[in-house]
Write a protein that holds these residues in place. Structure first.
Motif, PDB file in Angstrom:
ATOM      1  N   ASN A 117       0.826  -1.202   0.000  1.00 25.57           N
ATOM      2  CA  ASN A 117       0.000   0.000   0.000  1.00 25.57           C
ATOM      3  C   ASN A 117       0.862   1.253   0.000  1.00 25.57           C
ATOM      4  O   ASN A 117       0.529   2.248  -0.644  1.00 25.57           O
ATOM      5  CB  ASN A 117      -0.913   0.028   1.230  1.00 25.57           C
ATOM      6  CG  ASN A 117      -2.189  -0.771   1.016  1.00 25.57           C
ATOM      7  OD1 ASN A 117      -2.554  -1.075  -0.108  1.00 25.57           O
ATOM      8  ND2 ASN A 117      -2.855  -1.105   2.113  1.00 25.57           N
ATOM      9  N   ASP A 118       1.949   1.210   0.758  1.00 25.42           N
ATOM     10  CA  ASP A 118       2.823   2.375   0.846  1.00 25.42           C
ATOM     11  C   ASP A 118       4.264   1.921   1.026  1.00 25.42           C
ATOM     12  O   ASP A 118       4.534   0.752   1.321  1.00 25.42           O
ATOM     13  CB  ASP A 118       2.398   3.293   1.998  1.00 25.42           C
ATOM     14  CG  ASP A 118       2.329   2.564   3.325  1.00 25.42           C
ATOM     15  OD1 ASP A 118       3.389   2.090   3.792  1.00 25.42           O
ATOM     16  OD2 ASP A 118       1.225   2.443   3.891  1.00 25.42           O
ATOM     17  N   THR A 119       5.189   2.827   0.877  1.00 26.31           N
ATOM     18  CA  THR A 119       6.609   2.490   0.913  1.00 26.31           C
ATOM     19  C   THR A 119       7.064   2.072   2.306  1.00 26.31           C
ATOM     20  O   THR A 119       7.968   1.242   2.441  1.00 26.31           O
ATOM     21  CB  THR A 119       7.458   3.680   0.439  1.00 26.31           C
ATOM     22  OG1 THR A 119       7.099   4.850   1.185  1.00 26.31           O
ATOM     23  CG2 THR A 119       7.240   3.947  -1.046  1.00 26.31           C
ATOM     24  N   GLN A 120       6.441   2.649   3.334  1.00 24.85           N
ATOM     25  CA  GLN A 120       6.842   2.268   4.686  1.00 24.85           C
ATOM     26  C   GLN A 120       6.542   0.801   4.942  1.00 24.85           C
ATOM     27  O   GLN A 120       7.361   0.067   5.497  1.00 24.85           O
ATOM     28  CB  GLN A 120       6.134   3.147   5.714  1.00 24.85           C
ATOM     29  CG  GLN A 120       6.604   2.879   7.138  1.00 24.85           C
ATOM     30  CD  GLN A 120       6.035   3.862   8.142  1.00 24.85           C
ATOM     31  OE1 GLN A 120       5.144   4.647   7.814  1.00 24.85           O
ATOM     32  NE2 GLN A 120       6.551   3.840   9.359  1.00 24.85           N
ATOM     33  N   SER A 121       5.362   0.336   4.504  1.00 25.00           N
ATOM     34  CA  SER A 121       5.031  -1.077   4.654  1.00 25.00           C
ATOM     35  C   SER A 121       5.881  -1.940   3.746  1.00 25.00           C
ATOM     36  O   SER A 121       6.269  -3.060   4.118  1.00 25.00           O
ATOM     37  CB  SER A 121       3.545  -1.299   4.342  1.00 25.00           C
ATOM     38  OG  SER A 121       2.731  -0.599   5.251  1.00 25.00           O
ATOM     39  N   ALA A 122       6.192  -1.439   2.564  1.00 24.15           N
ATOM     40  CA  ALA A 122       6.983  -2.221   1.610  1.00 24.15           C
ATOM     41  C   ALA A 122       8.400  -2.481   2.110  1.00 24.15           C
ATOM     42  O   ALA A 122       9.047  -3.442   1.680  1.00 24.15           O
ATOM     43  CB  ALA A 122       7.026  -1.519   0.258  1.00 24.15           C
ATOM     44  N   MET A 123       8.873  -1.623   3.013  1.00 27.54           N
ATOM     45  CA  MET A 123      10.195  -1.877   3.579  1.00 27.54           C
ATOM     46  C   MET A 123      10.229  -3.182   4.364  1.00 27.54           C
ATOM     47  O   MET A 123      11.283  -3.768   4.575  1.00 27.54           O
ATOM     48  CB  MET A 123      10.635  -0.715   4.469  1.00 27.54           C
ATOM     49  CG  MET A 123      11.364   0.398   3.727  1.00 27.54           C
ATOM     50  SD  MET A 123      12.881  -0.150   2.893  1.00 27.54           S
ATOM     51  CE  MET A 123      13.887  -0.621   4.292  1.00 27.54           C
TER      52      MET A 123
END
Length: 535
Positions: free
Chosen positions: A39-45
């Protein structure tokens, strides 16, 4: 093999460096669903952190736990000629005998094939989804660049293991590995070695481009940055025999990474190769001690004063290589040619660790401060000296002796104050560079790859001459005392205990022999009938 689902990746995510809630330091979770991850880059990390963790801990779906990439590094060393397997033991002896990697049904070999597939499938999942994630473009570049790096790293590792040797002169139509970036499950044939290297170079070039375009700064050396990506590119070019390009790529890392040689790298005793804060380290693991598995971490098998496996089977250096090290070279002090002499023991604490054996030429390169069966320490995956040595080797093989000597001098003189700038040329210069490489990178997982890429024989040195030992080899090396008889022309392979540890039949493998290709696991060829097994 079957598609690797996102749940595998999510079960491997890990928190690095504290609990600060920002983009680079995202709390790990095992409950986030696949859609939420991107959903977002923070979660993708989270997904990227899962890739980092695969370097030091294996997949959690296996009933038998064999560890991460750091354990493969030990395979590469014990299968070579510079790390000597001393006394009989349950762990790594079959690897030293060159049998495990040729067994298509053995659990450990199947595990590592699957582990490398996890890198590819999970990297591809990130690459396919990250562009739509909410966040800054710089953050997406950082995530996607690392994913391309790991996919290049995995294919590069796999093709060297399972494929034929890359031939710099061309015609690399020999079988490589299956290329599967779409995580599909339909049968697919193995690509040629050339096709696999095309994929590798596409991925690593994209990694360099994306990581060069990001403004994000890694907070931990377990993460990948531009300099590490360039370092992997230098390795790839070296393996392809693109000597000048390899040297120039490595030079970028040496000149621009900010890494520096550290004065006490070899003089400190505890944790000399288990702490990524060392200024020479470019890339290394940073495991959480409480998450590291028992008996499946690098130092658990490479520190000569830790757990019973090392206590019973100390790691030793090939004596013919040791003899090449200058007496004024600081690195010579990490090996003990007379370790069985009580007056020259590597350190007294060994007696407190229930260690049972000593072996002449044993090492304490990877010694750690708190011997235990639990908890991993930092493991070096890429260091500045390797880049210096790639520079020197690339220039030397490209016919640039002056540049090669200048590239080698900072490292060699740092380790040995009596070293002088080399005036050698041709094969003599190449030999000097390769000797420095063998000494500096001993035990770090490079030697087997070097032998294969250079099309060299595995030659573990001459056996002791029968006329020297009328009463048998038991007089040569043993656990309790210095040998009574020494054949100065023999190597120290199979000279410990009863002299049959790895077997004289495994003393030599000619270049190009089929044993240089690992067996593709039966599970892969059964699920994918188009995947042709190795001979």
């Amino acid at each position: 093999m079957k598609n690797i689902y996102i749940v595998v990746l999510l079960s491997l995510v890990v928190l690095f460096n504290g609990c600060k809630e920002d983009f680079l330091e995202t709390t790990s979770t095992q409950t986030v669903d696949e859609q939420a991850v991107f959903n977002d880059t923070q979660s993708a990390m989270l997904a990227v952190n899962g890739l980092h963790k695969l370097m030091w801990t294996g997949d959690l779906s296996s009933s038998a736990f064999y560890g991460g990439y750091d354990m493969l590094m030990i395979w590469y060393e014990v299968m070579g000629d510079d790390l000597v397997y001393t006394y009989s033991n349950a762990q790594f002896q079959k690897q030293a005998q060159w049998s495990s990697h040729r067994n298509a049904t053995i659990g450990s070999a199947t595990h590592f094939y699957r582990l490398l597939q996890y890198f590819i499938s999970n990297s591809s999942m990130i690459i396919d989804n990250i562009d739509a994630a909410e966040g800054l473009e710089s953050e997406r570049n950082y995530i996607k660049g690392q994913a391309h790096f790991y996919r290049a790293f995995a294919y590069f590792t796999m093709v060297q293991m399972y494929g034929g040797r890359y031939k710099a002169e061309g015609d690399n139509t020999q079988l490589g590995v299956v290329i599967r970036n779409d995580n599909s499950t339909e049968p697919r044939a193995r690509a040629s070695v050339e096709e696999v290297y095309t994929q590798i170079n596409e991925d690593i070039d994209l990694a360099i481009q994306l990581l060069g375009a990001t403004e994000e700064k890694r907070t931990n050396k377990s993460h990948i940055d531009l300099h590490v990506a360039r370092g992997l590119k230098a390795r790839i070019l070296l393996t392809q025999g693109k000597w000048l390009e390899a040297a120039e790529m490595a030079k970028l890392v040496v000149d621009l990474s900010g890494a520096k040689l550290q004065d006490d790298t070899y003089t400190t005793l505890n944790d000399r190769f288990s702490d990524q804060s060392n200024t020479e380290w470019l890339w290394g693991s940073n495991p959480l001690l409480q998450q590291a598995p028992n008996l499946t971490h690098f130092h658990g098998y490479m520190s000569n004063e830790i757990i019973s496996y090392n206590g019973n089977t100390p790691r030793a250096i090939y004596n013919k290589l040791y003899d090449k090290i200058s007496d004024t070279d600081v690195r010579k002090g990490i090996w003990f040619p007379r370790a069985t002499d009580p007056n020259t023991l590597p350190r007294p604490i060994r007696a407190e660790c229930n260690s049972k054996a000593y072996a002449n030429y044993m090492a304490n390169k990877f010694i750690v401060s708190d011997p235990t069966t639990k908890g991993g320490r930092d493991v070096p995956f890429m260091r500045l000296p390797e880049m210096m040595l790639i520079m020197a080797e690339g220039y030397a093989r490209a016919g640039e002796p002056g540049k090669a000597a200048q590239a080698l001098y900072p490292l060699a003189s740092h380790r040995d104050p009596e070293y002088t700038l080399s005036t050698k040329t041709g094969e003599n210069l190449i030999e000097e560079v390769m000797t420095q490489r063998r000494i500096e990178l001993w035990g770090e997982g490079f030697r087997w790859f070097d032998l294969k890429r250079l099309n060299m024989d595995l030659d573990r040195g001459p056996a002791p001459r029968p006329e020297v030992f009328p009463n048998g080899l038991i007089e040569y090396w043993n656990k309790d005392a210095m040998p009574k008889v020494v054949d100065p022309e023999a190597s120290n392979y199979n000279m410990y205990g009863d002299g049959t540890v790895t077997g004289n039949g495994n003393r030599y493998r000619p270049a190009g022999h089929r044993d240089w290709q690992w067996a593709i696991p039966d599970k892969e060829t059964q699920l994918n009938p188009l995947c042709e097994p190795n001979p």
